[in-house]
Design a protein around this motif. Structure first.
Motif, PDB file in Angstrom:
ATOM      1  N   VAL A  85       1.027   6.085  -7.470  1.00  0.00           N
ATOM      2  CA  VAL A  85      -0.263   6.664  -7.866  1.00  0.00           C
ATOM      3  C   VAL A  85      -0.065   8.029  -7.355  1.00  0.00           C
ATOM      4  CG1 VAL A  85      -2.755   6.796  -7.627  1.00  0.00           C
ATOM      5  CG2 VAL A  85      -1.281   4.663  -7.563  1.00  0.00           C
ATOM      6  N   LEU A  86      -0.175   8.656  -6.358  1.00  0.00           N
ATOM      7  CA  LEU A  86       0.125  10.051  -5.967  1.00  0.00           C
ATOM      8  C   LEU A  86       0.846  10.922  -6.872  1.00  0.00           C
ATOM      9  CD1 LEU A  86      -0.598   9.762  -2.102  1.00  0.00           C
ATOM     10  CD2 LEU A  86      -2.558  10.110  -4.101  1.00  0.00           C
ATOM     11  N   GLY A  90       2.566   1.457  -3.506  1.00  0.00           N
ATOM     12  CA  GLY A  90       1.684   1.980  -4.534  1.00  0.00           C
ATOM     13  C   GLY A  90       0.917   3.316  -4.478  1.00  0.00           C
ATOM     14  N   SER A  91       0.925   3.755  -3.064  1.00  0.00           N
ATOM     15  CA  SER A  91       0.478   5.064  -2.845  1.00  0.00           C
ATOM     16  C   SER A  91       1.166   5.957  -3.268  1.00  0.00           C
ATOM     17  CB  SER A  91       0.002   5.305  -1.284  1.00  0.00           C
ATOM     18  OG  SER A  91      -0.863   4.421  -0.908  1.00  0.00           O
ATOM     19  N   ALA A 141       2.134  10.232   1.095  1.00  0.00           N
ATOM     20  CA  ALA A 141       2.228   8.706   0.680  1.00  0.00           C
ATOM     21  C   ALA A 141       3.343   8.140   1.319  1.00  0.00           C
ATOM     22  CB  ALA A 141       2.421   8.550  -0.704  1.00  0.00           C
ATOM     23  N   GLY A 200       0.729  -0.078  -8.075  1.00  0.00           N
ATOM     24  CA  GLY A 200       0.688   1.574  -8.470  1.00  0.00           C
ATOM     25  C   GLY A 200       0.702   1.425  -9.953  1.00  0.00           C
ATOM     26  N   ILE A 253       0.662  -1.214   0.051  1.00  0.00           N
ATOM     27  CA  ILE A 253      -0.123  -0.086  -0.134  1.00  0.00           C
ATOM     28  C   ILE A 253       0.947   1.410  -0.088  1.00  0.00           C
ATOM     29  CG2 ILE A 253      -1.744   1.508   1.386  1.00  0.00           C
ATOM     30  CD1 ILE A 253      -2.730  -1.180   2.307  1.00  0.00           C
ATOM     31  N   GLY A 254       1.838   1.185   0.782  1.00  0.00           N
ATOM     32  CA  GLY A 254       2.910   2.450   0.850  1.00  0.00           C
ATOM     33  C   GLY A 254       3.539   2.524  -0.613  1.00  0.00           C
ATOM     34  N   GLY A 278       3.695  -3.534  -4.632  1.00  0.00           N
ATOM     35  CA  GLY A 278       3.343  -2.138  -4.659  1.00  0.00           C
ATOM     36  C   GLY A 278       3.369  -1.545  -5.927  1.00  0.00           C
ATOM     37  N   SER A 308       2.822   6.460   4.686  1.00  0.00           N
ATOM     38  CA  SER A 308       2.199   5.078   4.874  1.00  0.00           C
ATOM     39  C   SER A 308       3.369   4.111   4.871  1.00  0.00           C
ATOM     40  CB  SER A 308       1.103   4.913   3.465  1.00  0.00           C
ATOM     41  OG  SER A 308       1.907   5.133   2.450  1.00  0.00           O
TER      42      SER A 308
END
Length: 403
Positions: A35-36, A31-32, A287, A349, A28-29, A345, A290
């Protein structure tokens, strides 16, 4: 090292759910972050496309309003063709390539047979408008300077207007009615798509002389000035402002404030670029939090693992394992968790970056993938160091008698 890796994989697979949840946090970290950052990059690209769509090296001249919403002396009668002609002077404005006066008529409705259509943009202008706004012609031709002089009732339309009104991409030669006046379509532009808020293909243009005489009356809404090169925009802006200030000097008591606004699209782009970079940085920092939380999860699972395997550590030390061996073993386990989580991730992402988010089409930045993955591995290494050190410094006798 192969034995160390095999042992590490065996240790991680012994608690599959716990390992998977720890990897999920890293996934999640990472990928965030990807993406962000992609959202920030996409936002910048969208703004840049919008500004570039307004034309290369282009200045927009408009009458400057006062704080009260009224216009200054120059704007009392609006910009005029005389102003545009004054700017088209190679001696006073050597850095100006072309000048295109523009009249906007937002209420213009086109009628063809039983079909009617109101373009989002309807302008009266000159042939220079095509260059200033970077329009190319797909069918037919753009109206000429002679047609402007002759007040010809001709029309150039965008692909959206052609399809919506005529049902064909090539309506050249067809006639339409605008306010009971017949206009012949002489050209259709190449599709430019949308710049985010505006469909650049939903437009129509006619000679400014015809539009002023038959539709809007006198006056000019704005003047588009194209500089001869990108590095000449600032010089052209100074020249344009100086000429217009000579025609209509600033009013006494105005502090020298010009009666016109000369807007440089490049300065808007520079400001938006700066804002986008700040926006992207803030998103990346959010991000990254995370990833920090995921790193704490790595430390937690490794501490639990060390506690559960205390007797194993004691036995290995008793048969000759050195501190470096134990330290390496647990560090490898932490790095493996971070590596697997980082890879997942990156994949997540990239997949997430294919979908629009809050109306923005993300643009994956390659550097963000490497940065996020590297950060995940470093997080695992950093937060795995203490548990590994704790395991390596255990006294064999204490570890062997641990229950």
């Amino acid at each position: 090292m192969s034995d160390v890796l095999l042992t590490a994989l065996t240790g991680l697979s012994a608690n599959k759910l716990r390992t998977a949840l720890t990897m999920l946090g890293l996934t999640i970290g990472v990928g965030s972050v990807i993406v962000l950052v992609a959202v920030g990059t996409g936002s910048y690209a969208a703004v840049q496309a919008q500004i570039n769509a307004l034309g290369a090296n282009t200045l927009t001249v408009t009458a400057a309003p006062t704080l009260g919403g009224l216009f200054r002396s120059h704007a009392s009668s609006g910009l005029t063709l005389a102003d545009a002609n004054a700017l088209n002077n190679h001696f006073q404005a050597p850095d100006v390539k072309s000048v295109a006066p523009v009249v906007n008529d937002p209420s213009a409705t086109l009628t063809y047979g039983s079909s009617t259509f109101q373009p989002a943009t309807f302008v009266g202008t000159t042939p220079s408008y095509a260059s200033a706004r970077d329009y190319a012609v797909a069918y037919g031709h753009w109206f000429t300077a002679d047609e402007v002089k002759a007040r010809a009732q001709v029309l150039v339309v965008g692909p959206t207007v052609a399809q919506e009104l005529f049902g064909t991409p090539d309506p050249v030669g067809e006639s339409v009615q605008i306010a009971d006046t017949s206009f012949q379509v002489v050209g259709v532009t190449v599709s430019k798509g949308s710049n985010g808020s505006t469909n650049l293909d939903d437009f129509a243009a006619a000679p400014i002389s015809t539009v002023q005489e038959l539709l809007t009356g006198g006056g000019v809404s704005q003047i588009l000035v194209q500089a001869r090169a990108a590095d000449a925009v600032n010089a052209a802006q100074i020249e344009v402002t100086g000429i217009l200030n000579q025609i209509d000097p600033p009013a006494p008591g105005s502090g020298g404030t010009s009666n016109v606004d000369v807007i440089d699209q490049g300065s808007i782009l520079a400001a938006s670029t700066s804002s986008s970079k700040v926006f992207t940085t803030l998103l990346a920092e959010v991000a990254a939090i995370s990833l920090l939380v995921a790193g704490i999860g790595v430390m937690n699972i490794m501490l639990v693992s060390v506690t559960e395997r205390t007797r194993e550590i004691g036995i290995r030390k008793a048969v000759g394992a050195r501190r470096a061996d134990i330290l390496t073993q647990f560090l490898v386990e932490a790095v493996l968790v971070s590596t697997f989580g980082g890879i997942a991730g990156v994949v997540g992402g990239v997949i997430g970056g294919q979908f629009k988010i809050a109306g923005v089409q993300p643009v994956i930045a390659p550097y963000s993938m490497g940065l996020a993955f590297g950060a995940a591995v470093l997080v695992g290494l950093f937060f795995g160091t203490y548990p590994a050190w704790r395991a390596a410094t255990m006294r064999p006798i204490d570890a062997l008698r641990f229950e």
